[in-house]
Design an enzyme around this catalytic site. Structure first.
Site, short mmCIF file in Angstrom:
data_model
loop_
_atom_site.label_atom_id
_atom_site.label_comp_id
_atom_site.label_asym_id
_atom_site.label_seq_id
_atom_site.Cartn_x
_atom_site.Cartn_y
_atom_site.Cartn_z
CG HIS A 474 -2.20 0.75 1.02
ND1 HIS A 474 -2.29 1.89 0.26
CD2 HIS A 474 -3.46 0.52 1.47
CE1 HIS A 474 -3.53 2.33 0.25
NE2 HIS A 474 -4.27 1.51 0.98
CE1 TYR A 590 -9.08 6.77 6.93
CE2 TYR A 590 -10.03 5.68 5.03
CZ TYR A 590 -9.01 6.40 5.60
OH TYR A 590 -7.92 6.77 4.83
CB THR A 603 -6.53 8.83 0.75
OG1 THR A 603 -5.61 8.67 1.84
CG2 THR A 603 -6.26 7.78 -0.31
#
Length: 774
Positions: A474, A590, A603
Site C-alpha cells: 500500500h 472511515y 487520500t
C-alpha cells in the site's frame, strides 16, 4: 534445469602458444540487443521528459513561434534582436566573430524562444488557477451550470494537445491548508453523534483550547511546509502511516484484487500466467513511454495527479529497524516466480524484444515441470515479509548482506514484480458461492503467509485452475492506481490476447529460449529460526481474518439513480443502518476519498457517520415513523454525505490536517491532549469504494459476464469491520467484508446479511415498483 541455460559471453584457455580466446557470438549478440534496448528506452524517457516539461506547449510550437518571429521581423524590416547585439557590442567585439545576418538569426531565435517560454509559463499558471476552481462539483447530477460550461471551455483552451500521463503535473494546484478553526469545527460536528453530552462538552473544551493556543503555532509551520513542498501531507503520510509501522503489513496494510467473477478464460495455469504477465509488461512499456492517458473527471477535462504511477514497477519495500524505505530502480528486465517453495528468475526479454505470451507460458511450464526440492529454509523464506518488520530488518542485515543470499535477494527485490504459481485452486462456484469466494479472498489477502513476497509493489497470483488475482503493497500508491493496471490486464487477457481451443496462449514456443534461473540460497539454522517465528506471527494473524464476499445482484446503480440519490451516498447510509442493527450503536466511520485534484495528492477521510445519517437510522428503527419522514431524512443524509465528500476531495477534510498538525507538534516536542485524543480514536468501520475507471474497456451491456469481483482489505480495528465495494454496471454491487474471528462483537457473514437487508429496506422507501405500475 535452469543452470544449463546460463550464457557465457567468452571463454579462454592458456596454452604454450599463448591465450586461446573463444567468443560466443550469440551471447555477444544478446548483449548488443540488450544495450540497444536500453539506449532506446533512455532516448524515449528523455524525449518524453522534454515534452512533459514544456506542456501545455510543445517542441513543434517552439519552431512555429521562432520561425514566425524571424519571418515577421524579416519582412517588417525590424531588428529581430531588439537591439540585443547592439548593446552587447559596447562591451564585447561581437561583430568580429559573428556576421550581422548571423546576429539577426541567433538573436531572433533567442527572443523567439523567450516569447515561447513566457507564453508557456502564462498558460501553465492560468491552467493552474482554473484547476483550483471546484464549483463544478456542486452542480446537480446530470446538469451543468453556465459557469461550469464556460470554465470547461477555458480549461480546454489552455490545455495542450494530446497530453501524456505526466503532462499536467506542473499545472495542478497545491493542496491547500484549511484554517484550524474550520477543521476543529468540522471535527466536533463529526463526533457529536458518537458522544454523550458530558463527553462532548469535555472534547469541545479541549478543541477550543487547542484552537486558541497551540493550534495557530502549529499551523504556521504547516503553512511554511505547504509553501515549500509539493504537497504538505503526502510525504509524512507515507512515512508515518506506512513506512514506520512495525507490525506485519500482510492483512494490516496490503490489499487484493480479484479476477473475473463468472468467466474462466482458461484452466491452464501456465497459459493464464503467460497472457497476464505479457499484458502487465505491455502496460509497463506504455508507462515507461508515458503513453497511458491521464485519468480525468467531468467529461475528460479535469485531470487527476499521476505521480503515484511512477513506482508501480521495479519497486520494493525494504525493512528497517525504525522505518522502512521504498526502493525503486529505473530498469528491470526480469520477474521472480515462486512455485512450491522455489524461487526462479525469469528474463522478460530475448532478441531485444519482450517475450510473447506463448514464450512466457513456455517458461512457466518449465517451472511447473521442475521437480527439484526447495533448499534448506527456502520454502518459507517469504514469511519474513509477512511478520513483524524489526525481525525481518535484523535478519536481512545479518543473513542477506553478502554472497549468494544477497544476489538472490537483489533479484527478488529488483524484479519488475513478483509472481506466485499457486498450488491451490480458487474460483467462484455457483453451487457453493459463499465458501468459494471467502476462501478465494483469504488466499489473495494472505495465502499461506510464505508464498507471496508482501514487500513487492504487487504480486500476481495465478492459481492451479487458471484463476488469478493481485496482492498489492500500500505504501507506494492507493488502490485506484493498481486497479487501473488490473483493468488493463483483464481487458487484454480474453479479448485481445486470447487462447487456443485447448486453452494455451496463441503462438509457438521458442526453440532456443534460455530457461528460468533457480535462485540459490544459503540459509542458516539461525535464520530459519527467525523465519519460523515470523511465520508463527503471520499465521496467527491470517487465521484470525474472517472474510466474506457478497455479489449483491438484487439491484445496482441503475435503480439507485432512479431514486435520484448518489450511489455512494446510498451505500454508505446502508452501511450505517446495517452497522447499527449489527451492534446497536454508531461508530467512527472511515470512508476513503482521493485528493488527486491536487499535485501528489493521495487520500482524505470522509467521516460518514453524521448527525443526519443517525437521525435517518433512528427513524428506520422506529416502527411508528412514516415512510415519507424516513425518505425525507434519507435525502437530507445523502446530501450531507455528498457535501462531506466534496469537501474531502477539495482539500477541506479533517483528518489529514489534524494528522499533520500532530506531526508538527512531535517535531516541536509539545503535547496536545486534543490531538492525542483525536488520533487515538479507533475506526471501527473502515470503508472504501473501488471505482471502475476505464469503462470503455468493458462493454458490460453486451458482455455482462466480463465483470471483476473488485478487491478488499483486512480489518482496521480488532473489533471492527473493513468493507470494500465496487459498483459494476447497472445491476451489481460486490461487497468485500473483513473482521477478526477473535472479536466477540463482529461476524463478517452476519454483517453481510445486515448490509443486504439494509440495501433492500432503503430501496423499498422509494416504492419504485408502484411508480412503475402507475
Amino acid at each position: 534445469m535452469a543452470e544449463a541455460h546460463q550464457a557465457v559471453a567468452f571463454q579462454f584457455t592458456v596454452t604454450p602458444d599463448g591465450i586461446d580466446l573463444h567468443l560466443c557470438h550469440e551471447a555477444l549478440r544478446q548483449i548488443y540487443l540488450s544495450a540497444l534496448h536500453s539506449w532506446k528506452k533512455r532516448f524515449i524517457r528523455f524525449k518524453n521528459g522534454v515534452i512533459t516539461g514544456v506542456y501545455p506547449g510543445s517542441p513543434s510550437g517552439l519552431l512555429v513561434v521562432v520561425g514566425g518571429y524571424l519571418t515577421y521581423t524579416k519582412y517588417a524590416k525590424i531588428d529581430p534582436t531588439l537591439g540585443l547585439f547592439t548593446k552587447l557590442a559596447t562591451n564585447l567585439p561581437v561583430s568580429k566573430y559573428i556576421t550581422e545576418e548571423t546576429q539577426h538569426i541567433v538573436g531572433g531565435m533567442l527572443i523567439g524562444t523567450g516569447v515561447w517560454v513566457t507564453v508557456i509559463f502564462i498558460m501553465r499558471n492560468i491552467l493552474k488557477c482554473l484547476l483550483s476552481w471546484h464549483g463544478w462539483m456542486y452542480n446537480r447530477h446530470g446538469t451543468m451550470s453556465i459557469s461550469t460550461k464556460l470554465w470547461l471551455v477555458l480549461v480546454k483552451l489552455f490545455s495542450g494537445p494530446k497530453p501524456m500521463l505526466y503532462s499536467f503535473q506542473s499545472s495542478l494546484p497545491r493542496l491547500p491548508v484549511p484554517p484550524v478553526t474550520d477543521t476543529v469545527q468540522r471535527y466536533l460536528e463529526s463526533v457529536r453523534p458518537l458522544m454523550d453530552d458530558e463527553k462532548y462538552k469535555r472534547m469541545e473544551g479541549l478543541a477550543k483550547d487547542f484552537e486558541k493556543n497551540l493550534g495557530p503555532k502549529l499551523q504556521w509551520y504547516l503553512k511554511l511546509k505547504a509553501f515549500w513542498a509539493s504537497n504538505y501531507v503526502s510525504d509524512w503520510w507515507e512515512e508515518y502511516v506506512y513506512l514506520r509501522g512495525r507490525g506485519p503489513i500482510m492483512v494490516n496494510s496490503n490489499y487484493y484484487a480479484m479476477d473475473f467473477l463468472y468467466v474462466f478464460p482458461t484452466n491452464v495455469q501456465a497459459a493464464r500466467a503467460g497472457n497476464a504477465i505479457h499484458a502487465i509488461m505491455l502496460y509497463r512499456r506504455k508507462l515507461d513511454r508515458a503513453q497511458i492517458k491521464p485519468v480525468y473527471l467531468l467529461e475528460n477535462r479535469v485531470p487527476l495527479c499521476s505521480a503515484q504511477w511512477e513506482r508501480m514497477f521495479n519497486t520494493c519495500r525494504i525493512p528497517g529497524l525504525e522505518t522502512d524505505i521504498i526502493q525503486h530502480v529505473n530498469e528491470s528486465k526480469h520477474i521472480v516466480v515462486f512455485h512450491k517453495g522455489r524461487f526462479f528468475k525469469v528474463w522478460m526479454f530475448y532478441d531485444g524484444r519482450l517475450l510473447l505470451p506463448r514464450e512466457i507460458e513456455q517458461q512457466m511450464e518449465r517451472i511447473l515441470a521442475d521437480t527439484s526440492k526447495p533448499q534448506a529454509g527456502e520454502e518459507k523464506l517469504a514469511a519474513l515479509t509477512a511478520g513483524d518488520r524489526v525481525p525481518w530488518a535484523k535478519a536481512r542485515t545479518e543473513f542477506f548482506s553478502r554472497g549468494k543470499n544477497k544476489q538472490s535477494l537483489d533479484a527478488v527485490e529488483k524484479a519488475a514484480f513478483f509472481v506466485t504459481l499457486d498450488d491451490t485452486e480458487q474460483r467462484y462456484e455457483p453451487h457453493n458461492p459463499v465458501r468459494s469466494l471467502d476462501n478465494y479472498a483469504k488466499s489473495l489477502l494472505h495465502g499461506k503467509c510464505y508464498d507471496r513476497w508482501f514487500d513487492k509493489s504487487f504480486n500476481l497470483i495465478v492459481f492451479k485452475n487458471g484463476t488469478m488475482g493481485l496482492n498489492a503493497e500500500h505504501t507506494w500508491a492507493d488502490a485506484p492506481i493498481v486497479g487501473h493496471l488490473w483493468e488493463h490486464v483483464l481487458s487484454m487477457d480474453p479479448k485481445n490476447l486470447g487462447y487456443t481451443d485447448n486453452g494455451h496462449c496463441k503462438g509457438k514456443p521458442h526453440p532456443n529460449l534460455p530457461g528460468p534461473q533457480r535462485l540459490q540460497w544459503d540459509i542458516s539454522e539461525e535464520c530459519q529460526s527467525v523465519i519460523s517465528s515470523s511465520l508463527t506471527v503471520a499465521t496467527a494473524l491470517a487465521d484470525d481474518v474472517d472474510m466474506h464476499i457478497i455479489p449483491f445482484n438484487n439491484f445496482g446503480k441503475g435503480l439507485i439513480k432512479k431514486c435520484k440519490t448518489s450511489p455512494d451516498g446510498f451505500i454508505q447510509i446502508a452501511l450505517q443502518l446495517a452497522h447499527f442493527r449489527d451492534k446497536s450503536k454508531f461508530c467512527l466511520t472511515y470512508e476513503a476519498s482521493m485528493t488527486r485534484l491536487f499535485r501528489e495528492g493521495r487520500t482524505e477521510t470522509v467521516r460518514s457517520c453524521t448527525m443526519q445519517t443517525c437521525e435517518f437510522v433512528h427513524a428506520m428503527m422506529d416502527e411508528k415513523q412514516t415512510r415519507e419522514e424516513r425518505l425525507r431524512l434519507l435525502k437530507v443524509a445523502a446530501e450531507k454525505h455528498q457535501d462531506l465528500y466534496r469537501m474531502a476531495m477539495t482539500g477541506k477534510g479533517i483528518d489529514r490536517h489534524i494528522f499533520c498538525l500532530y506531526v508538527v507538534s512531535k517535531y516541536l516536542g509539545v503535547d496536545s491532549a486534543f490531538l492525542k485524543e483525536v488520533l487515538s480514536e479507533p475506526w471501527r468501520l473502515s470503508t472504501s469504494q473501488t471505482p471502475l475507471q476505464q469503462v470503455d474497456l468493458f462493454d458490460l451491456k453486451k458482455h455482462p459476464e466480463y465483470i471483476t469481483s473488485g478487491g478488499g482489505f483486512g480489518p482496521v480495528a480488532d473489533d471492527g469491520y473493513g468493507v470494500s465495494y465496487i459498483i459494476l454496471g447497472e445491476d451489481l454491487i460486490n461487497f468485500h467484508i473483513s473482521s477478526k474471528r477473535s472479536s466477540p462483537e463482529t461476524d463478517s457473514h452476519r454483517f453481510g446479511s445486515r448490509i443486504k437487508q439494509a440495501m433492500l429496506d432503503i430501496l423499498d422507501l422509494f416504492q419504485l415498483d408502484k411508480k412503475a405500475v402507475s
